[in-house]
Design a protein around this motif. Structure first.
Motif, PDB file in Angstrom:
ATOM      1  N   CYS A  63       0.952  -1.135   0.078  1.00 17.82           N
ATOM      2  CA  CYS A  63       0.014  -0.106  -0.129  1.00 17.82           C
ATOM      3  C   CYS A  63       0.740   1.210   0.098  1.00 17.82           C
TER       4      CYS A  63
ATOM      5  N   ASN B 269       0.471   4.165   1.135  1.00 22.29           N
ATOM      6  CA  ASN B 269       0.438   4.623   2.372  1.00 22.29           C
ATOM      7  C   ASN B 269       0.778   4.063   3.734  1.00 22.29           C
ATOM      8  N   CYS B 270       0.327   2.899   3.664  1.00 15.03           N
ATOM      9  CA  CYS B 270       0.400   1.838   4.930  1.00 15.03           C
ATOM     10  C   CYS B 270       1.854   1.027   4.770  1.00 15.03           C
TER      11      CYS B 270
ATOM     12  N   CYS C 198      -7.434  -0.468   0.452  1.00 16.31           N
ATOM     13  CA  CYS C 198      -6.847  -0.624   1.552  1.00 16.31           C
ATOM     14  C   CYS C 198      -7.953  -0.672   2.814  1.00 16.31           C
TER      15      CYS C 198
ATOM     16  N   GLY D  32      -6.711  -0.439   6.209  1.00 19.14           N
ATOM     17  CA  GLY D  32      -5.670   0.681   6.535  1.00 19.14           C
ATOM     18  C   GLY D  32      -6.227   2.202   6.355  1.00 19.14           C
ATOM     19  N   CYS D  33      -5.633   2.583   5.390  1.00 21.82           N
ATOM     20  CA  CYS D  33      -5.635   4.007   4.994  1.00 21.82           C
ATOM     21  C   CYS D  33      -6.750   4.386   4.447  1.00 21.82           C
TER      22      CYS D  33
HETATM   23 ZN   LIG Z   1      -3.165   1.652   3.247  1.00 23.01          ZN
END
Ligand SMILES: [Zn+2]
Lengths: 90, 951
Positions: free
Chosen positions: A6, A8-9, A57, A60-61
């Protein structure tokens, strides 16, 4: 279980994400034909090759992002840059 | 020879504790063993010759490998079936019995001795029990009595199982010399290491090796104790999946029956050792035929003497060591058959145990023990699962890894041959390499998490494999002697069966396997795969490499269903009013993750009291999304099929959502709280889906839209106050909200203070069809507001009602539930809400499909149905059929007895030609009887004009 990078994560278990599927352009609803629309809905290329696909995601984000994956080796490449207001289409 | 096997004097490497005697029973008879014994070693020490009967022929079977993989070593332990006696440690008071025997182990009436394959040849079941099909239920009963395996006790207490997630740098699969060395050196190089050993003891074959071997083991164990390694014995690496996702079944965790560890390892070291391979010849399944490793293990670790007079087939150094060990233990070695010198055996003879062995040179040697050292099978499962296709080396008679991924390293016997020192050295080098590569993998993972931290250091170089490769010692390829025998002991498949099946055309290994079931039994081909392939090769005139092998799939060893289920890592959700429900006699029902009141004792009474007075239901699980931004109407127009441009502040509207294929996705109401502020409600089960659906459109197609979506489902406690008295109840609880029906109308919302709590939202809608107010209050005040409403309602006879009462009332009103009255094929026109599909909007989700569907819709329709007999309540999903030709015309989707109408009411899906009011339908009830029913004019069975809710 696949590790999905991901943007972002970072790398996360694929069970933390939802696989949305092959990325494809949505036909223009004003002009589309049943054949074109149903190809968009149901017909997938599914190549044994690099493929652009979309992930969500979800644990997550919560960003949708597109990334290339080789379907035979499950190798990822060209992840989008992190951040941005929304992940968006490639 | 009354006693064939018993205990030896103290052995230098024995692991039994002779001071701790354990009593247990074998088929009801009291026997003893020692602490440290396996069930198998204790039975052998008690001179038990026959431990089971084989699956098809019910031939007597003894201990062949005396370990976890022993194909016929499964026993029943009280209520636990299929216990691997060669693995499970003995405990005081165990009740052990043989399984798959009838009436007893000694006299099994189904036994077919010595007529190998005459009755039950390959494909016997397929051929014999095929026709006529009508007899299959009878066949099934007959076959069930022949099914192998133990008895499942339905009353067995369920134990505690657990799960764990781990993130080691290196997982080492196998605790023999190479695995121990790898774990030690990986840890020394700084890696976080998990060492997983299948048996109860570390050391592998060193445990039954020479004095020198034991010294090496002692040294390794000392080093291990000093190294920082997590050691898991009695645990199995069951599978390797993408990116080194490793499954570990841990049977040794205190207080837990079995624990499934899911480890994301940076590196996997496969040090699985080798499995000794049986040899195919006539009589090779007689009790007394044992693998050389089993014989040596039994003597060295458990001090069990496996027989009194032995013939040893020795094709390698391990077989020679077995001859030495037997002699040292005082077992007479009557003959050594050495295939390296061209010698061979022909058959073993005996009725319940080996009595003599016929050799190729014509001799017949009396013996009660036949020791086989014919070669090794490499348990390549894990590297198979990593994508490798191991290749067969004819000169060594076993498979070797071809090209596993760089994050999977192989060491020990699976990688090659060597002296103990060479093996240990290779293990150490492997551990060191694994640790160095693990640090590179760790760096890459961290670098990929750019948000987490800035990684400025340079990525460590990917360590090259500079290990000195192990050698490959030549070994005769021994698979079958001149006679035929058993190939798969678990499934009772003989070499004759395989040859016959190949002749019938099942000559590819995957077909042969499925046709004969060879390699498919409890030992999963660990003993039989290579021999199966060799014999097929013989039949086809090809080498093992040419025939190829079957693919090993996970799990490497069985995992209990309990461990797979394990502990659930899923939240249980309750509302802010849950405590009140519990204290007031609510019967709980599980709805997704939520626990909700189904009713408070009498759902019908709850309905009557609500319809005649007032009722209160907890609807907190209702999905709620807070929508803010200038472009919210664009989003609503896109998600719902109807139009949202002109919703005024304070207005509430109902809509349905469709997916891009036009199938109904969800429904609900959305209200406008302010200029750029809306609250959307979804069904309870659709909350997550709709949130994701909204995000999908906002993030991918319309990132330019100014909308923020915030899930607030649990930020609010929600309750619906329903019934003709609801306004009166509420009037004492509000001060800044005007409840005047002329001012606060149906499908409107107000914000304000309820029971002294600020920032509440109240809207006039109602699933029940009554005048009703849905209250959304800050969750922390949920219980307080609920109590206030109940107190204020006391004088009006208020009742709490649960999900069941709501279901009855919504059905009386004919409101469909997405997913119950519609399904995955229901296009929006099926609901009859065509008026809510606005094709004049330029775009919305599913619009093209809906425009085509509305032109010419021929699919089923949701209709209200009433059985002619008012007391008949059809089961949900009952079919609606044509009474003449029995064609299925639809189905009942919801059915309840309506306390209001005092008759049964239903919703159904039917083909459109039967959907008109007055149509007579025939319902096929669960018990097969037929009932007449009539299609109603309106979806609503009750108050079709909706006068009550507008009141
Ligand atoms: Zn994410």
């Amino acid at each position: 279980m696949l590790l999905v990078p991901c943007p972002n994560c970072g790398p996360r278990n694929s069970s933390d994400l939802r696989y949305v599927g092959e990325s494809h352009k949505r036909p223009d609803p004003a002009t589309t034909t049943p054949e074109e629309w149903r190809t968009y809905l149901y017909m997938h290329k599914n190549p044994a090759d690099w493929m652009m696909e979309t992930w969500y995601c979800s644990s997550g984000c919560r960003r949708f992002f597109t990334i290339e994956r080789h379907t035979a080796t499950s190798e990822f490449r060209n992840p989008p840059l992190p951040g941005g207001k929304r992940g968006g289409r490639a | 020879m009354s006693t064939l096997s018993d205990r030896l004097s103290a052995q230098p490497g024995e692991i039994i504790d002779r001071s701790s005697k354990l009593r247990f029973t074998w088929n009801g008879k009291g026997v003893t063993g020692f602490a440290g014994d396996t069930i198998a070693s204790a039975l052998m020490a008690n001179n038990v010759q026959v431990v089971s009967r084989s699956m098809k022929y019910h031939r007597p079977r003894g201990y062949m490998t005396a370990d976890y993989w022993d194909p016929n070593g499964s026993v029943q332990l009280a209520s636990e079936p299929n216990v691997r006696s060669g693995h499970r440690q003995l405990q005081e008071g165990m009740k052990v019995s043989a399984q798959n025997v009838w009436p007893s182990l000694d006299r099994d009436v189904r036994a077919v001795n010595g007529v190998l394959g005459r009755f039950l040849t390959a494909g016997f079941y397929y051929k014999t029990f095929m026709h006529p099909r009508s007899l299959w239920p009878t066949y099934e009963k007959v076959l069930a009595t022949f099914a192998p395996g133990g008895k499942v006790d339905l009353d067995a207490p369920s134990g505690y199982f657990d799960k764990r997630y781990a993130h080691p740098d290196v997982v080492v699969a196998g605790g023999g010399p190479s695995g121990l060395a790898a774990a030690i050196d990986a840890a020394r190089a700084g890696a976080k290491v998990m060492l997983v050993e299948h048996t109860h003891h570390l050391g592998g074959h060193l445990l039954w090796g020479s004095d020198g071997d034991r010294a090496v083991l002692a040294q390794l164990l000392t080093e291990l104790a000093e190294a920082d390694v997590e050691v898991l014995v009695d645990s199995t690496v069951t599978g390797r999946y993408e990116d080194n996702w490793i499954g570990i079944s841990q049977r040794s965790h205190p207080g837990v029956e079995e624990r499934l560890i899911k480890a994301r390892a940076k590196m996997l070291v496969v040090a699985g050792g080798l499995i000794e391979r049986p040899y195919v010849f006539e009589g090779n399944d007689l009790p007394g035929v044992m693998m050389s490793s089993a014989v040596r293990r039994s003597m060295a670790m458990y001090a069990v003497r496996p027989g009194s007079r032995a013939v040893v087939l020795s094709a390698n150094a391990e077989g020679d060591a077995a001859v030495e060990a037997l002699t040292a233990a005082g077992v007479e070695v009557a003959a050594v058959v050495d295939p390296r010198n061209g010698q061979d055996l022909v058959r073993a003879k005996g009725s319940r145990r080996v009595e003599s062995v016929e050799l190729a040179d014509g001799r017949s040697v009396e013996a009660d023990l036949l020791v086989i050292a014919a070669g090794w099978t490499s348990p390549t499962s894990l590297i198979n699962m990593a994508g490798d296709r191991p290749s067969f080396d004819d000169s060594c008679g076993r498979f070797f890894p071809t090209d596993p991924p760089e994050t999977v390293l192989v060491t020990g016997g699976m990688a090659g041959d060597g002296t103990t020192e060479e093996i240990v050295e290779h293990g150490r080098a492997t551990g060191d390499l694994a640790a160095r590569r693990a640090s590179t993998v760790a760096h890459r993972l961290q670098a990929a998490t750019t948000r987490a931290q800035s990684v400025d250091e340079i990525e460590p170089v990917w360590a090259a494999d500079s290990r000195i490769a192990l050698g490959r010692w030549s070994h005769p390829g021994l698979y079958r002697a001149s006679t035929h025998g058993i190939v798969d002991y678990s499934e009772d498949v003989s070499s004759k069966d395989l040859v016959a099946a190949a002749k019938e055309g099942y000559d590819s290994v995957e077909l042969l396997k499925r046709y004969t079931t060879a390699t498919m039994g409890p030992s999963q081909g660990k003993l039989s795969t290579v021999n199966t392939v060799a014999i097929l090769g013989e039949a086809r005139g090809e080498t093992i490499a040419e025939v190829g092998t079957t693919v090993w799939r996970p799990p490497f060893a069985p995992i209990s269903l309990g461990a797979l289920g394990g502990r659930k890592f899923e939240p249980i959700r309750v509302s802010a009013m849950h405590r009140w429900h519990e204290a007031n006699g609510a019967t709980p029902i599980i709805a997704g993750q939520w626990i909700r009141p189904e009713h408070y004792g009498d759902p019908a009474a709850e309905v009557r009291k609500t319809r005649s007075g007032v009722g209160l239901i907890d609807v907190s699980p209702l999905g709620k999304l807070d929508l803010q931004g200038a472009d919210v109407p664009k989003l609503l127009n896109h998600l719902y099929t109807n139009t949202w441009n002109k919703l005024p502040i304070g207005g509430v509207r109902y809509g349905i959502m469709c997916a891009e294929d036009g199938i109904v996705l969800d429904d609900g109401v959305t209200g406008r709280l302010g200029e750029n502020h809306y609250l959307m409600t979804t069904t309870s089960s659709g909350a997550a889906t709709v949130w994701e659906w909204a995000e999908n459109w906002l993030q991918t197609e319309h990132p330019d839209w100014d909308v923020s979506v915030t899930p607030v489902t649990t930020a609010y406690a929600s309750m619906n106050l329903a019934g003709p008295k609801s306004r009166e109840v509420l009037s004492s609880l509000v001060d800044d909200i005007d409840l005047d029906p002329e001012d606060f109308r149906y499908m409107q919302l107000r914000t304000g203070r309820i029971a002294g709590v600020d920032n509440c939202i109240m809207w006039r809608i109602g699933f029940t069809g009554e005048l009703s107010f849905e209250l959304h209050v800050p969750a922390g005040y949920g219980e307080a507001v609920w109590r206030s409403v109940m107190e204020a309602g006391a004088e009006f006879g208020i009742t709490p009602f649960g999900l069941e009462g709501q279901r009855i009332m919504r059905l009386e009103k004919g409101h469909f539930i997405v997913g119950q009255d519609t399904d995955g094929l229901s296009l929006a026109p099926a609901t009859g809400l065509d008026a809510l599909i606005k094709l004049d909007k330029p775009d919305f989700a599913g619009k093209p499909e809906l425009s085509w569907a509305l032109e010419n819709y021929e699919g089923p329709l949701v209709v209200a149905v009433q059985p002619v007999d008012p007391n008949v309540v059809p089961g949900e999903a009952s079919q609606i059929i044509d009474p003449i030709d029995k064609r299925i015309l639809g189905r009942i989707t919801s059915a309840r007895y309506s306390p209001t109408l005092e008759r049964s009411v239903c919703l159904a899906q039917v083909e459109p030609q039967f959907a008109t009011a007055g149509s007579r339908l025939t319902i096929k009830m669960i018990d097969g009887s037929l009932q007449e029913a009539v299609v109603q004019e309106h979806h609503a069975h009750f108050d079709p004009e909706g006068e009550r809710l507008r009141g």
